[in-house]
Motif scaffolding. Sequence first.
Motif, PDB file in Angstrom:
ATOM      1  N   THR A 177      26.388  49.509  53.726  1.00 40.29           N
ATOM      2  CA  THR A 177      25.976  49.174  52.358  1.00 40.29           C
ATOM      3  C   THR A 177      25.442  50.402  51.638  1.00 40.29           C
ATOM      4  OG1 THR A 177      25.442  46.907  53.023  1.00 40.29           O
ATOM      5  CG2 THR A 177      24.449  47.715  50.982  1.00 40.29           C
ATOM      6  N   ALA A 178      24.613  51.183  52.323  1.00 36.97           N
ATOM      7  CA  ALA A 178      24.070  52.400  51.706  1.00 36.97           C
ATOM      8  C   ALA A 178      25.179  53.373  51.333  1.00 36.97           C
ATOM      9  CB  ALA A 178      23.076  53.058  52.652  1.00 36.97           C
ATOM     10  N   CYS A 179      26.239  53.410  52.137  1.00 31.86           N
ATOM     11  CA  CYS A 179      27.342  54.336  51.864  1.00 31.86           C
ATOM     12  C   CYS A 179      28.006  54.064  50.511  1.00 31.86           C
ATOM     13  CB  CYS A 179      28.393  54.255  52.973  1.00 31.86           C
ATOM     14  SG  CYS A 179      27.917  55.039  54.521  1.00 31.86           S
ATOM     15  N   GLY A 188      35.439  58.574  60.017  1.00 31.21           N
ATOM     16  CA  GLY A 188      34.658  57.424  59.583  1.00 31.21           C
ATOM     17  C   GLY A 188      33.979  57.641  58.250  1.00 31.21           C
ATOM     18  N   ALA A 189      33.128  56.681  57.883  1.00 32.40           N
ATOM     19  CA  ALA A 189      32.403  56.776  56.617  1.00 32.40           C
ATOM     20  C   ALA A 189      31.187  57.676  56.757  1.00 32.40           C
ATOM     21  CB  ALA A 189      31.973  55.384  56.158  1.00 32.40           C
ATOM     22  N   VAL A 190      30.519  57.610  57.903  1.00 28.07           N
ATOM     23  CA  VAL A 190      29.308  58.386  58.141  1.00 28.07           C
ATOM     24  C   VAL A 190      29.051  58.402  59.644  1.00 28.07           C
ATOM     25  CG1 VAL A 190      27.722  56.419  57.976  1.00 28.07           C
ATOM     26  CG2 VAL A 190      26.910  58.707  57.336  1.00 28.07           C
ATOM     27  N   ASN A 191      28.372  59.418  60.118  1.00 28.50           N
ATOM     28  CA  ASN A 191      27.990  59.499  61.526  1.00 28.50           C
ATOM     29  C   ASN A 191      26.519  59.135  61.663  1.00 28.50           C
ATOM     30  OD1 ASN A 191      28.421  60.315  64.368  1.00 28.50           O
ATOM     31  ND2 ASN A 191      26.947  61.912  63.848  1.00 28.50           N
ATOM     32  N   THR A 192      26.160  58.447  62.738  1.00 36.02           N
ATOM     33  CA  THR A 192      24.793  57.942  62.875  1.00 36.02           C
ATOM     34  C   THR A 192      24.200  58.214  64.251  1.00 36.02           C
ATOM     35  OG1 THR A 192      25.502  55.758  63.687  1.00 36.02           O
ATOM     36  CG2 THR A 192      25.312  56.044  61.296  1.00 36.02           C
ATOM     37  N   HIS A 195      33.237  59.897  51.378  1.00 38.11           N
ATOM     38  CA  HIS A 195      34.040  60.618  50.398  1.00 38.11           C
ATOM     39  C   HIS A 195      35.207  59.770  49.892  1.00 38.11           C
ATOM     40  CE1 HIS A 195      31.596  63.991  51.546  1.00 38.11           C
ATOM     41  NE2 HIS A 195      32.052  63.975  52.786  1.00 38.11           N
ATOM     42  N   LYS A 196      34.886  58.651  49.256  1.00 39.63           N
ATOM     43  CA  LYS A 196      35.926  57.807  48.669  1.00 39.63           C
ATOM     44  C   LYS A 196      35.459  57.303  47.314  1.00 39.63           C
ATOM     45  CE  LYS A 196      38.187  56.233  52.905  1.00 39.63           C
ATOM     46  NZ  LYS A 196      38.667  55.074  53.690  1.00 39.63           N
TER      47      LYS A 196
END
Length: 370
Positions: free
Chosen positions: A297-299, A271-275, A311-312
């Motif tokens: 959005t923050a990503c 994924g983009a981030v883990n929460t 990481h893109k």
Amino acid sequence: MMKQVMIPCCLMRGGTSKGPFFNKADLPIDIEQRNRLLLATVGSPDKRQIDGVGGAHSLTTKVGIVSRCENHEQGVELSFLFAQLQPEKDTVDTTPNCGNMLAAVVPFALETGLIKAMKDETTVRVLTENTGMISDITVQTPQGEITYEGNAKIDGVPGSGAPIKISFLDTAGSVCSGLLPTGNLSDSFDIPNVGTLEVTCIDNGMPMVLIRASDLGCTGQESVDELNNNQALKDKIEALRIVASEKMGLGDVRQKNYPKMCLISEPSKGGAVNTRCFIPHVCHEAIGVLAAVTIATACVLEGSVASEFYHKEQQAGVYQLSIEHPSGEFTVELTVKLNDKGQSEVIGAALLRTARLLMKGEVCLLKSRL
């Protein structure tokens, strides 16, 4: 013999939340009287909510109030007022949004005749009264009838259902003064008895404070039970929330349900981030709709504490961001453009939910509690 008060009501699941829905016309105009009615409906304050329809959890102690919206300049057809109640409190908070309960608004309106279905799909523009947020919601209505059967799956809900698409028209600064209420992509705050913590304060539908899990001594992969049983950690998070809220222009939030707090970490499933989100004092088993939009959005905002995990290459276009959470993932679609400085700006957000009518009839209330 004194009979109970009977109010027309539908029990709806919206996304990963659940609660009673009412037609605004069936509720008292006086806000204090209305709030007493809502508290009696869910059975609060009581940990088990044994004498109401609440589910003894903040995610199942929510209420939706819906009405027709006539002659709105932006083509809005329905108004939705969301109310967050708590099992052990006598509070009714209509300040924040709830994207999960929002998914049930159009199905409720169709079930109760507030609106009529179109053809195979019905799209309705909805105003969330809490913050003025407007969204276009599309539900499946084959042969002009709402259906809940389908192949759409969302983590946190068993089985599958008919897809409901929510396209947000303007979510930046839903409660705060803007997308970045402190004016910064990241801030460092001195927290009493904790130290200096770097965070991102952001509101793209939900006021949130994002912090690296590692900065609070966590991996970010802890279970919900582990985090909820870690009182020292929750004390630190609350101390941070109080300081950050003042900087965000939200004032004293000790008795409020926002901002939500989120521990972020490296994704483990692509994924983009883990929460790990706190709402705001209990760790969420999944993630809220607008919390997912705000974190996504923050990503894509380079310089936020979340962007280092995404990481893109960041450029203009449509992004599909998978936000990992304790029970799976939540995919958010963002439309991004580059401004004159070459920085990313989010100009649109959409996502997929499911919803279902669980029960339809009348809620029965004791007159002595109203």
